[in-house]
Design an enzyme around this catalytic site. Sequence first.
Site, short mmCIF file in Angstrom:
data_model
loop_
_atom_site.label_atom_id
_atom_site.label_comp_id
_atom_site.label_asym_id
_atom_site.label_seq_id
_atom_site.Cartn_x
_atom_site.Cartn_y
_atom_site.Cartn_z
N THR A 49 57.22 28.48 0.54
CA THR A 49 56.94 28.43 1.83
C THR A 49 55.95 27.85 1.91
O THR A 49 54.77 28.13 1.19
CB THR A 49 57.81 28.94 2.68
OG1 THR A 49 56.78 30.61 2.29
CG2 THR A 49 59.51 29.79 1.76
N CYS A 50 55.08 28.23 3.23
CA CYS A 50 53.57 28.20 4.18
C CYS A 50 53.37 29.23 3.64
O CYS A 50 52.28 29.60 4.66
CB CYS A 50 53.99 27.25 5.33
SG CYS A 50 54.74 28.41 6.40
N ARG A 52 54.39 31.80 1.48
CA ARG A 52 54.84 32.73 0.19
C ARG A 52 55.13 31.98 -0.96
O ARG A 52 55.66 31.18 -0.33
CB ARG A 52 56.30 34.04 0.68
CG ARG A 52 57.36 33.19 0.75
CD ARG A 52 58.31 34.33 0.71
NE ARG A 52 57.92 34.85 1.97
CZ ARG A 52 58.36 36.63 2.11
NH1 ARG A 52 57.51 36.80 0.59
NH2 ARG A 52 58.06 37.02 3.23
N GLU A 114 63.28 36.35 11.24
CA GLU A 114 62.88 34.71 11.15
C GLU A 114 64.11 34.60 10.75
O GLU A 114 64.29 34.50 9.83
CB GLU A 114 61.44 33.83 11.43
CG GLU A 114 60.55 34.32 10.50
CD GLU A 114 60.64 33.55 9.03
OE1 GLU A 114 61.80 32.29 9.48
OE2 GLU A 114 60.57 33.68 8.10
N GLN A 120 65.19 28.19 3.76
CA GLN A 120 64.33 27.71 2.40
C GLN A 120 64.28 28.42 0.86
O GLN A 120 65.01 28.03 -0.25
CB GLN A 120 63.33 28.74 2.57
CG GLN A 120 62.30 27.50 3.61
CD GLN A 120 60.82 28.45 4.81
OE1 GLN A 120 60.49 29.78 4.42
NE2 GLN A 120 59.78 27.47 4.85
N GLY A 191 59.16 16.65 8.74
CA GLY A 191 59.98 17.06 7.38
C GLY A 191 60.63 18.54 7.85
O GLY A 191 60.37 18.55 9.00
N ALA A 192 60.83 19.09 6.88
CA ALA A 192 61.99 20.83 7.40
C ALA A 192 60.96 21.34 8.76
O ALA A 192 61.26 21.25 9.53
CB ALA A 192 62.39 21.70 6.41
N MET A 193 59.91 21.27 8.43
CA MET A 193 58.94 22.74 8.96
C MET A 193 58.06 21.88 10.45
O MET A 193 58.36 22.17 12.10
CB MET A 193 57.63 23.28 8.45
CG MET A 193 56.26 23.77 9.35
SD MET A 193 57.24 25.15 9.94
CE MET A 193 56.90 26.01 8.66
N GLY A 194 58.26 20.55 10.29
CA GLY A 194 58.14 18.99 11.66
C GLY A 194 59.47 19.17 12.31
O GLY A 194 59.29 19.13 13.88
#
Length: 429
Positions: A49-50, A52, A114, A120, A191-194
Amino acid sequence: MNLLSVGASYRTADVATLERIVIADDAVPGVLEKLVAQPFVGEAVVLSTCNRVEIYAAVNTFHGGLGDVCNVLSEVSGIPATELAGHLYVHYDEAAVLHSFKVSSGLDSMVVGESQILGQLRDAYHAATEADTAGRLLHELMQQALRVGKRAHSETGIDRAGQSVVTAALDVAEAELGDLTGRRALVIGAGAMGALSVATLTRAGVGPLRITNRSAARAERLAEAYGAVAVPYDELDAALREADLVVSATASTEPVLTRARLEAAAPLVVLDLAVPRDVAADVIDVPGVTVIDIDSLAATRRSLPAAAETAAVEQIVSSEVEHFLGWLRGADIAPTVAALRTRAEDVVSAELRKLYSRRSEFTEEQRADVSRTLHRVVQQLLHSPTVRVRQLAAEPGGDQYAALLRELFDLDVPHATPANAVPEIGGQA
Protein backbone atom coordinates in the site's frame (compact mmCIF):
# COMPACT_ATOMS: atom_id res chain seq x y z
CA MET A 1 4.56 -25.07 7.84
CA ASN A 2 4.85 -22.02 10.09
CA LEU A 3 3.59 -18.46 9.62
CA LEU A 4 6.04 -15.64 8.96
CA SER A 5 5.37 -11.97 8.22
CA VAL A 6 8.11 -9.58 7.13
CA GLY A 7 7.50 -5.95 6.26
CA ALA A 8 8.29 -2.27 6.32
CA SER A 9 5.83 0.51 7.05
CA TYR A 10 5.54 4.19 7.92
CA ARG A 11 6.68 3.15 11.42
CA THR A 12 10.06 1.86 10.24
CA ALA A 13 10.82 3.62 6.96
CA ASP A 14 10.41 7.08 5.45
CA VAL A 15 8.73 7.64 2.10
CA ALA A 16 12.05 7.68 0.25
CA THR A 17 12.69 4.12 1.45
CA LEU A 18 9.12 2.91 1.05
CA GLU A 19 8.95 4.05 -2.56
CA ARG A 20 11.98 1.85 -3.29
CA ILE A 21 10.36 -1.15 -1.59
CA VAL A 22 6.79 -0.67 -2.85
CA ILE A 23 5.57 -3.37 -5.25
CA ALA A 24 3.34 -2.17 -8.08
CA ASP A 25 0.12 -4.09 -8.73
CA ASP A 26 1.35 -5.45 -12.06
CA ALA A 27 4.58 -6.67 -10.41
CA VAL A 28 2.86 -8.61 -7.60
CA PRO A 29 2.34 -11.89 -9.55
CA GLY A 30 6.04 -12.02 -10.42
CA VAL A 31 7.08 -11.37 -6.82
CA LEU A 32 4.69 -14.07 -5.59
CA GLU A 33 6.22 -16.49 -8.09
CA LYS A 34 9.73 -15.61 -6.88
CA LEU A 35 8.73 -16.15 -3.25
CA VAL A 36 7.23 -19.62 -3.64
CA ALA A 37 10.19 -20.65 -5.80
CA GLN A 38 12.45 -20.23 -2.76
CA PRO A 39 13.49 -23.44 -0.96
CA PHE A 40 11.94 -22.59 2.42
CA VAL A 41 8.76 -20.77 1.30
CA GLY A 42 5.63 -22.79 0.55
CA GLU A 43 2.95 -20.08 0.40
CA ALA A 44 2.98 -16.29 0.01
CA VAL A 45 0.77 -13.19 0.03
CA VAL A 46 2.07 -9.70 -0.83
CA LEU A 47 0.41 -6.62 0.70
CA SER A 48 1.68 -3.35 -0.79
CA THR A 49 0.00 0.00 0.00
CA CYS A 50 1.05 3.64 0.14
CA ASN A 51 2.48 3.22 3.64
CA ARG A 52 3.36 -0.46 4.08
CA VAL A 53 4.82 -3.44 2.21
CA GLU A 54 4.39 -6.81 3.89
CA ILE A 55 5.02 -10.42 2.94
CA TYR A 56 2.96 -13.12 4.63
CA ALA A 57 4.47 -16.55 4.11
CA ALA A 58 4.16 -20.17 5.17
CA VAL A 59 7.71 -21.41 5.71
CA ASN A 60 9.44 -24.69 6.56
CA THR A 61 11.89 -23.15 9.01
CA PHE A 62 12.15 -19.70 10.54
CA HIS A 63 15.70 -18.75 9.60
CA GLY A 64 15.54 -20.28 6.13
CA GLY A 65 12.17 -18.65 5.40
CA LEU A 66 13.31 -15.27 6.72
CA GLY A 67 16.42 -15.39 4.56
CA ASP A 68 14.38 -16.29 1.47
CA VAL A 69 11.84 -13.49 1.99
CA CYS A 70 14.51 -10.87 2.72
CA ASN A 71 16.49 -11.90 -0.36
CA VAL A 72 13.43 -11.51 -2.59
CA LEU A 73 12.61 -8.10 -1.09
CA SER A 74 16.21 -7.04 -1.59
CA GLU A 75 16.15 -8.20 -5.21
CA VAL A 76 12.90 -6.48 -6.18
CA SER A 77 13.72 -3.24 -4.35
CA GLY A 78 17.36 -3.02 -5.34
CA ILE A 79 18.28 -2.31 -1.71
CA PRO A 80 21.17 -4.38 -0.27
CA ALA A 81 19.92 -6.85 2.33
CA THR A 82 22.10 -5.32 5.04
CA GLU A 83 20.58 -1.88 4.44
CA LEU A 84 17.05 -3.23 4.05
CA ALA A 85 17.21 -5.12 7.36
CA GLY A 86 17.27 -1.84 9.28
CA HIS A 87 13.76 -1.04 8.04
CA LEU A 88 12.11 -4.46 8.39
CA TYR A 89 10.03 -5.96 11.17
CA VAL A 90 9.48 -9.68 11.59
CA HIS A 91 6.65 -11.65 13.20
CA TYR A 92 6.56 -15.43 13.56
CA ASP A 93 3.75 -17.89 14.29
CA GLU A 94 1.48 -16.43 17.03
CA ALA A 95 3.01 -12.96 16.61
CA ALA A 96 2.37 -13.14 12.85
CA VAL A 97 -1.29 -13.97 13.47
CA LEU A 98 -1.62 -11.09 15.95
CA HIS A 99 0.03 -8.66 13.54
CA SER A 100 -2.17 -9.64 10.60
CA PHE A 101 -5.32 -9.16 12.69
CA LYS A 102 -4.11 -5.76 13.93
CA VAL A 103 -3.48 -4.74 10.33
CA SER A 104 -6.90 -5.88 9.10
CA SER A 105 -8.72 -4.17 11.99
CA GLY A 106 -6.96 -0.85 11.40
CA LEU A 107 -5.09 -0.87 14.73
CA ASP A 108 -1.73 -0.73 12.93
CA SER A 109 -2.77 1.89 10.37
CA MET A 110 -1.31 5.38 10.14
CA VAL A 111 -4.86 6.62 10.71
CA VAL A 112 -6.02 4.21 13.41
CA GLY A 113 -9.34 2.61 12.54
CA GLU A 114 -9.36 3.42 8.82
CA SER A 115 -11.16 0.78 6.79
CA GLN A 116 -9.32 1.14 3.48
CA ILE A 117 -6.74 -1.44 4.60
CA LEU A 118 -9.47 -4.09 4.62
CA GLY A 119 -10.02 -3.67 0.88
CA GLN A 120 -6.28 -3.62 0.26
CA LEU A 121 -5.83 -6.85 2.20
CA ARG A 122 -8.69 -8.42 0.25
CA ASP A 123 -6.99 -7.43 -3.01
CA ALA A 124 -3.69 -8.91 -1.80
CA TYR A 125 -5.41 -12.18 -0.91
CA HIS A 126 -7.19 -12.24 -4.28
CA ALA A 127 -3.88 -11.73 -6.11
CA ALA A 128 -2.30 -14.64 -4.21
CA THR A 129 -5.31 -16.83 -4.95
CA GLU A 130 -5.10 -15.97 -8.65
CA ALA A 131 -1.38 -16.77 -8.64
CA ASP A 132 -2.03 -19.99 -6.69
CA THR A 133 0.48 -19.04 -3.97
CA ALA A 134 -1.93 -19.19 -1.01
CA GLY A 135 -2.26 -22.69 0.41
CA ARG A 136 -4.28 -24.01 3.31
CA LEU A 137 -2.45 -21.96 5.97
CA LEU A 138 -2.60 -18.56 4.27
CA HIS A 139 -6.13 -19.15 2.97
CA GLU A 140 -7.23 -19.61 6.57
CA LEU A 141 -5.17 -16.67 7.86
CA MET A 142 -6.40 -14.23 5.21
CA GLN A 143 -10.04 -15.27 5.53
CA GLN A 144 -9.90 -14.91 9.31
CA ALA A 145 -8.05 -11.58 9.09
CA LEU A 146 -10.77 -10.21 6.80
CA ARG A 147 -13.44 -11.47 9.19
CA VAL A 148 -11.67 -9.83 12.14
CA GLY A 149 -11.50 -6.54 10.24
CA LYS A 150 -15.22 -6.67 9.50
CA ARG A 151 -15.99 -7.41 13.15
CA ALA A 152 -13.85 -4.49 14.30
CA HIS A 153 -15.72 -2.05 12.08
CA SER A 154 -19.22 -3.44 12.62
CA GLU A 155 -19.07 -4.10 16.38
CA THR A 156 -17.13 -1.03 17.57
CA GLY A 157 -17.01 2.66 16.76
CA ILE A 158 -13.34 2.70 15.81
CA ASP A 159 -14.15 4.09 12.35
CA ARG A 160 -17.09 6.24 13.45
CA ALA A 161 -15.32 9.36 12.24
CA GLY A 162 -14.88 7.85 8.77
CA GLN A 163 -11.14 8.37 8.97
CA SER A 164 -8.76 7.45 6.17
CA VAL A 165 -5.39 8.63 4.92
CA VAL A 166 -7.30 11.12 2.75
CA THR A 167 -9.30 12.60 5.63
CA ALA A 168 -6.14 12.88 7.72
CA ALA A 169 -4.44 14.70 4.83
CA LEU A 170 -7.42 17.05 4.49
CA ASP A 171 -7.16 17.88 8.19
CA VAL A 172 -3.58 19.01 7.59
CA ALA A 173 -4.59 20.89 4.42
CA GLU A 174 -7.33 22.71 6.33
CA ALA A 175 -4.70 24.07 8.69
CA GLU A 176 -3.02 25.64 5.64
CA LEU A 177 -6.06 26.82 3.66
CA GLY A 178 -8.71 27.30 6.32
CA ASP A 179 -12.25 26.09 5.63
CA LEU A 180 -12.14 23.83 2.56
CA THR A 181 -15.79 24.32 1.64
CA GLY A 182 -15.99 25.77 -1.85
CA ARG A 183 -12.25 25.45 -2.49
CA ARG A 184 -11.31 24.49 -6.05
CA ALA A 185 -9.78 21.01 -6.08
CA LEU A 186 -8.07 18.75 -8.59
CA VAL A 187 -7.58 14.99 -8.16
CA ILE A 188 -4.83 13.41 -10.26
CA GLY A 189 -5.34 9.67 -10.65
CA ALA A 190 -8.54 7.62 -10.91
CA GLY A 191 -7.45 4.41 -9.18
CA ALA A 192 -8.55 3.21 -5.73
CA MET A 193 -6.85 6.05 -3.83
CA GLY A 194 -8.05 8.61 -6.38
CA ALA A 195 -11.63 7.38 -6.06
CA LEU A 196 -11.41 7.51 -2.26
CA SER A 197 -10.05 11.06 -2.54
CA VAL A 198 -12.93 12.16 -4.77
CA ALA A 199 -15.50 10.63 -2.40
CA THR A 200 -13.88 12.25 0.65
CA LEU A 201 -13.56 15.67 -0.98
CA THR A 202 -17.19 15.54 -2.08
CA ARG A 203 -18.38 14.70 1.45
CA ALA A 204 -16.27 17.56 2.81
CA GLY A 205 -18.00 20.07 0.52
CA VAL A 206 -14.86 20.80 -1.48
CA GLY A 207 -15.59 22.04 -4.99
CA PRO A 208 -15.77 22.65 -7.82
CA LEU A 209 -13.95 19.33 -8.21
CA ARG A 210 -12.00 18.24 -11.28
CA ILE A 211 -10.40 14.87 -12.07
CA THR A 212 -7.64 13.98 -14.50
CA ASN A 213 -6.07 10.65 -15.36
CA ARG A 214 -3.92 9.19 -18.12
CA SER A 215 -6.88 6.98 -19.01
CA ALA A 216 -9.60 9.50 -19.88
CA ALA A 217 -12.36 6.88 -19.67
CA ARG A 218 -11.64 6.14 -15.99
CA ALA A 219 -11.58 9.84 -15.13
CA GLU A 220 -14.90 10.37 -16.91
CA ARG A 221 -16.59 7.46 -15.11
CA LEU A 222 -15.37 8.70 -11.72
CA ALA A 223 -16.38 12.28 -12.48
CA GLU A 224 -19.85 11.20 -13.56
CA ALA A 225 -20.34 9.21 -10.35
CA TYR A 226 -19.61 12.24 -8.14
CA GLY A 227 -20.81 15.16 -10.23
CA ALA A 228 -17.25 16.32 -10.92
CA VAL A 229 -15.61 17.40 -14.18
CA ALA A 230 -13.12 15.23 -16.08
CA VAL A 231 -10.12 17.08 -17.50
CA PRO A 232 -7.92 15.68 -20.31
CA TYR A 233 -4.50 14.72 -18.96
CA ASP A 234 -2.72 16.91 -21.50
CA GLU A 235 -4.47 19.91 -19.88
CA LEU A 236 -2.94 19.17 -16.47
CA ASP A 237 -0.92 22.40 -16.31
CA ALA A 238 -3.97 24.57 -16.91
CA ALA A 239 -5.98 22.57 -14.36
CA LEU A 240 -3.25 23.05 -11.75
CA ARG A 241 -3.33 26.83 -12.20
CA GLU A 242 -7.07 26.85 -11.52
CA ALA A 243 -6.89 24.77 -8.31
CA ASP A 244 -6.43 25.70 -4.65
CA LEU A 245 -5.97 22.09 -3.53
CA VAL A 246 -4.49 19.14 -5.43
CA VAL A 247 -4.66 15.48 -4.41
CA SER A 248 -2.22 13.36 -6.41
CA ALA A 249 -2.48 9.57 -6.22
CA THR A 250 -1.17 8.04 -9.42
CA ALA A 251 0.75 4.82 -10.00
CA SER A 252 3.49 6.61 -11.93
CA THR A 253 7.06 5.52 -11.30
CA GLU A 254 8.30 9.04 -12.12
CA PRO A 255 7.27 12.38 -10.53
CA VAL A 256 4.13 13.81 -12.12
CA LEU A 257 4.38 17.21 -10.44
CA THR A 258 7.75 18.72 -11.29
CA ARG A 259 9.25 21.88 -9.85
CA ALA A 260 8.61 23.88 -13.03
CA ARG A 261 5.01 22.68 -13.21
CA LEU A 262 4.23 23.66 -9.61
CA GLU A 263 6.09 26.99 -9.78
CA ALA A 264 3.73 27.96 -12.58
CA ALA A 265 0.67 26.90 -10.54
CA ALA A 266 1.50 28.52 -7.16
CA PRO A 267 -0.06 29.25 -4.71
CA LEU A 268 -1.18 25.68 -4.12
CA VAL A 269 -1.54 22.99 -1.45
CA VAL A 270 -0.65 19.51 -2.72
CA LEU A 271 -1.57 16.26 -0.99
CA ASP A 272 0.84 13.66 -2.35
CA LEU A 273 -0.66 10.28 -1.44
CA ALA A 274 1.32 8.26 -3.98
CA VAL A 275 4.18 5.86 -3.34
CA PRO A 276 6.48 6.36 -5.22
CA ARG A 277 5.85 10.08 -4.72
CA ASP A 278 4.14 12.10 -7.44
CA VAL A 279 5.83 15.34 -6.34
CA ALA A 280 9.46 15.82 -7.33
CA ALA A 281 11.92 15.99 -4.42
CA ASP A 282 13.18 19.48 -5.38
CA VAL A 283 9.74 21.06 -4.91
CA ILE A 284 10.23 21.39 -1.16
CA ASP A 285 11.27 25.06 -1.27
CA VAL A 286 8.99 26.39 -4.04
CA PRO A 287 7.39 29.62 -2.76
CA GLY A 288 3.64 29.37 -2.32
CA VAL A 289 3.54 25.57 -2.65
CA THR A 290 2.83 23.40 0.40
CA VAL A 291 3.34 19.66 -0.03
CA ILE A 292 1.76 17.20 2.40
CA ASP A 293 2.97 13.64 1.87
CA ILE A 294 2.98 10.32 3.72
CA ASP A 295 5.94 11.42 5.86
CA SER A 296 4.00 14.51 6.98
CA LEU A 297 0.98 12.41 7.91
CA ALA A 298 3.10 9.90 9.83
CA ALA A 299 4.48 12.80 11.88
CA THR A 300 1.01 14.13 12.78
CA ARG A 301 -0.97 10.87 13.40
CA ARG A 302 -4.14 12.90 14.00
CA SER A 303 -7.66 11.99 15.09
CA LEU A 304 -7.02 8.86 17.11
CA PRO A 305 -10.17 6.97 18.14
CA ALA A 306 -11.29 6.99 21.75
CA ALA A 307 -9.37 4.66 24.04
CA ALA A 308 -12.54 2.66 24.73
CA GLU A 309 -13.05 1.95 21.02
CA THR A 310 -9.43 0.92 20.56
CA ALA A 311 -9.65 -1.33 23.62
CA ALA A 312 -12.80 -2.96 22.22
CA VAL A 313 -11.03 -3.77 18.96
CA GLU A 314 -7.99 -5.08 20.82
CA GLN A 315 -10.27 -7.43 22.75
CA ILE A 316 -11.78 -8.72 19.50
CA VAL A 317 -8.31 -9.22 18.05
CA SER A 318 -7.10 -11.05 21.16
CA SER A 319 -10.03 -13.49 21.20
CA GLU A 320 -9.76 -14.12 17.45
CA VAL A 321 -6.03 -14.80 17.72
CA GLU A 322 -6.71 -17.47 20.34
CA HIS A 323 -9.44 -18.94 18.14
CA PHE A 324 -7.07 -19.10 15.16
CA LEU A 325 -4.29 -20.64 17.23
CA GLY A 326 -6.75 -23.32 18.34
CA TRP A 327 -7.46 -24.11 14.69
CA LEU A 328 -3.73 -24.10 13.99
CA ARG A 329 -2.99 -26.53 16.82
CA GLY A 330 -5.79 -28.80 15.59
CA ALA A 331 -4.42 -28.63 12.06
CA ASP A 332 -0.93 -29.44 13.34
CA ILE A 333 -2.07 -32.69 14.95
CA ALA A 334 -3.93 -33.91 11.86
CA PRO A 335 -0.80 -35.42 10.20
CA THR A 336 0.03 -37.22 13.46
CA VAL A 337 -3.48 -38.69 13.72
CA ALA A 338 -3.30 -39.72 10.07
CA ALA A 339 0.08 -41.37 10.67
CA LEU A 340 -1.35 -43.25 13.68
CA ARG A 341 -4.27 -44.58 11.64
CA THR A 342 -1.92 -45.58 8.83
CA ARG A 343 0.32 -47.40 11.32
CA ALA A 344 -2.70 -49.29 12.70
CA GLU A 345 -3.88 -50.25 9.22
CA ASP A 346 -0.37 -51.41 8.31
CA VAL A 347 -0.23 -53.62 11.43
CA VAL A 348 -3.62 -55.16 10.62
CA SER A 349 -2.62 -55.79 7.01
CA ALA A 350 0.66 -57.42 8.06
CA GLU A 351 -1.09 -59.71 10.56
CA LEU A 352 -3.72 -60.69 7.99
CA ARG A 353 -1.01 -61.68 5.53
CA LYS A 354 0.58 -63.91 8.19
CA LEU A 355 -2.80 -65.46 9.02
CA TYR A 356 -3.65 -66.20 5.38
CA SER A 357 -0.23 -67.74 4.78
CA ARG A 358 -0.90 -70.19 7.64
CA ARG A 359 -4.56 -70.85 6.85
CA SER A 360 -4.67 -71.44 3.13
CA GLU A 361 -8.05 -73.16 3.45
CA PHE A 362 -9.82 -69.79 3.95
CA THR A 363 -12.06 -68.92 1.05
CA GLU A 364 -12.00 -65.44 -0.50
CA GLU A 365 -15.32 -64.67 1.20
CA GLN A 366 -13.96 -65.75 4.60
CA ARG A 367 -10.82 -63.68 4.11
CA ALA A 368 -12.92 -60.64 3.26
CA ASP A 369 -15.08 -61.15 6.38
CA VAL A 370 -12.03 -61.44 8.65
CA SER A 371 -10.40 -58.40 7.05
CA ARG A 372 -13.51 -56.23 7.44
CA THR A 373 -13.95 -57.29 11.07
CA LEU A 374 -10.36 -56.53 12.09
CA HIS A 375 -10.29 -53.18 10.30
CA ARG A 376 -13.61 -52.23 11.92
CA VAL A 377 -12.31 -53.15 15.38
CA VAL A 378 -9.22 -50.97 14.89
CA GLN A 379 -11.30 -48.04 13.61
CA GLN A 380 -13.63 -48.25 16.60
CA LEU A 381 -10.72 -48.45 19.04
CA LEU A 382 -9.07 -45.38 17.52
CA HIS A 383 -12.18 -43.27 17.01
CA SER A 384 -12.73 -41.88 20.53
CA PRO A 385 -9.02 -41.28 21.33
CA THR A 386 -8.37 -39.49 18.04
CA VAL A 387 -11.47 -37.29 18.39
CA ARG A 388 -10.47 -36.43 21.94
CA VAL A 389 -6.85 -35.71 21.07
CA ARG A 390 -8.00 -33.28 18.36
CA GLN A 391 -10.08 -31.46 20.98
CA LEU A 392 -7.20 -31.37 23.46
CA ALA A 393 -4.76 -30.21 20.78
CA ALA A 394 -6.93 -27.17 20.03
CA GLU A 395 -6.55 -25.94 23.61
CA PRO A 396 -3.61 -23.82 24.86
CA GLY A 397 -0.54 -26.02 25.23
CA GLY A 398 -2.17 -28.62 23.00
CA ASP A 399 0.88 -29.03 20.80
CA GLN A 400 2.28 -31.45 23.41
CA TYR A 401 -0.32 -34.09 22.49
CA ALA A 402 0.98 -34.48 18.94
CA ALA A 403 4.51 -34.87 20.30
CA LEU A 404 3.36 -37.49 22.83
CA LEU A 405 1.58 -39.53 20.16
CA ARG A 406 4.65 -39.46 17.94
CA GLU A 407 6.82 -40.57 20.85
CA LEU A 408 4.47 -43.31 22.12
CA PHE A 409 3.87 -44.91 18.73
CA ASP A 410 7.24 -44.05 17.15
CA LEU A 411 5.53 -42.16 14.32
CA ASP A 412 7.59 -40.49 11.63
CA VAL A 413 5.68 -37.27 10.88
CA PRO A 414 7.46 -34.43 9.01
CA HIS A 415 6.91 -31.16 10.82
CA ALA A 416 8.28 -27.63 10.74
CA THR A 417 11.21 -26.73 12.94
CA PRO A 418 10.21 -24.00 15.41
CA ALA A 419 12.47 -21.08 16.21
CA ASN A 420 13.46 -20.75 19.85
CA ALA A 421 13.40 -16.99 19.50
CA VAL A 422 12.72 -14.50 16.76
CA PRO A 423 15.64 -12.09 16.56
CA GLU A 424 15.08 -8.41 15.86
CA ILE A 425 16.57 -7.66 12.46
CA GLY A 426 15.54 -4.05 12.15
CA GLY A 427 12.47 -1.92 12.75
CA GLN A 428 9.71 -2.42 15.28
CA ALA A 429 6.03 -2.76 14.39
